[in-house]
Design an enzyme around this catalytic site. Structure first.
Site, PDB file in Angstrom:
ATOM      1  N   SER A 106       0.856  -1.171   0.000  1.00  0.00           N
ATOM      2  CA  SER A 106       0.000   0.000   0.000  1.00  0.00           C
ATOM      3  C   SER A 106       0.904   1.237   0.000  1.00  0.00           C
ATOM      4  CB  SER A 106      -0.943  -0.019   1.206  1.00  0.00           C
ATOM      5  OG  SER A 106      -1.782   1.110   1.195  1.00  0.00           O
ATOM      6  N   SER A 107       0.650   2.179   0.872  1.00  0.00           N
ATOM      7  CA  SER A 107       1.432   3.416   0.913  1.00  0.00           C
ATOM      8  C   SER A 107       1.018   4.221   2.131  1.00  0.00           C
ATOM      9  CB  SER A 107       1.174   4.246  -0.351  1.00  0.00           C
ATOM     10  OG  SER A 107       1.694   5.558  -0.232  1.00  0.00           O
ATOM     11  N   TYR A 119      -4.969   7.532  -6.364  1.00  0.00           N
ATOM     12  CA  TYR A 119      -3.881   6.714  -5.822  1.00  0.00           C
ATOM     13  C   TYR A 119      -4.087   6.430  -4.342  1.00  0.00           C
ATOM     14  CZ  TYR A 119       0.829   5.396  -4.316  1.00  0.00           C
ATOM     15  OH  TYR A 119       1.904   4.738  -3.755  1.00  0.00           O
ATOM     16  N   LYS A 138      -5.137   2.888  -2.294  1.00  0.00           N
ATOM     17  CA  LYS A 138      -4.208   2.343  -1.303  1.00  0.00           C
ATOM     18  C   LYS A 138      -4.901   2.148   0.045  1.00  0.00           C
ATOM     19  CE  LYS A 138      -0.477   1.985  -3.810  1.00  0.00           C
ATOM     20  NZ  LYS A 138       0.027   0.635  -4.178  1.00  0.00           N
TER      21      LYS A 138
END
Length: 253
Positions: A138-139, A152, A156
């Site tokens: 993920s982030s 984005y 995530k």
């Protein structure tokens, strides 16, 4: 430290550059066989040859993870060719950051559904393994609001939620399901190198948020991914593992 990965098989999406490439390399150095995919056939062939130099079995496939049927076929052919699957890493991202309709659709098909379809395809094979791990990348943008909070960041976030749910659903089968959320990660050809040249003000702002005074490297993220995938992390499941050098400020409960 022996991560007990020798002779095991890892699958990784998007392993010709950045975090995916570093993860594939570390799996191989730990003695695991590696099956990986990416879209560019020439890059796939190059990385396959490099991984084989470590002495493990490595097989690369040119594949777009947005093609669900092709992704499922890749999983099945890998299981047959390698004699099973022990670990899987859903790494691919479209990195479609600007808030456009096209990027929302692309991020959904590549980032989210690419993860969902890989996980669903590998779970039956993981049941026959002694390692039984699947990790999604993920982030930090999936954990807190930042400049990438459009398509984005939203996908995530969805990945973290999806993986936590799967972890609960398959816990009785001893399959471990985790997410790794990297902070800013810099490497040649990566998104931050592009921002450094194309939007210096944003790059300087991002650097200023990193209390370590630098961004991370793919190798630093890969170390966490491979450890969490290994039998040594046998009690780790349902976790979102931040690797961000204290970038994020929120307290996790």
């Amino acid at each position: 430290m022996d991560l007990q990965l020798k002779g095991k098989t890892a699958m990784i999406t998007g392993a010709t550059r950045g975090i995916g490439r570093a993860t594939a390399q570390l799996f191989a150095e730990e003695g695991a066989n590696v099956a990986f995919c990416a879209r560019d056939a020439e890059s796939v062939a190059t990385v396959e040859a490099e991984l084989r130099e470590t002495g493990v079995k490595a097989a690369g496939t040119a594949l777009d993870v947005a093609d669900a049927a092709a992704l499922r076929a890749w999983v099945e052919s890998t299981a047959a060719d390698f004699g099973g699957i022990d670990m899987a890493v859903a790494n691919v991202s479209a990195l479609a950051i600007p808030d456009t309709e096209e990027n929302w659709e692309t991020s959904f098909r590549v980032d989210l559904m690419g993860t969902v379809n890989l996980v669903k395809a590998v779970l039956p094979h993981l049941e026959r393994s002694t390692v039984r791990s699947v990790v999604a990348i993920s982030s930090v943008s999936g954990r807190e609001a930042d400049f990438a909070s459009g398509p984005y960041g939203t996908m995530k976030t969805a990945i973290i939620g999806f993986m936590a749910g799967v972890a609960l659903q398959v816990a009785d089968k001893n399959i471990r399901v985790n997410t790794v959320s990297p902070g800013n990660t810099y490497f040649p050809g990566g998104v931050w190198e592009g921002i450094e040249g194309g939007d210096p003000a944003l790059f300087e702002f991002a650097m200023g948020l990193n209390p370590t005074g630098r961004m991370g490297t793919p190798e630093e993220i890969a170390a966490g991914v491979v450890f969490v995938s290994s039998p040594l992390a046998s009690r780790v499941s349902g976790s979102n593992f931040l690797i961000d050098g204290a970038l994020t400020r929120g307290i996790q409960f």
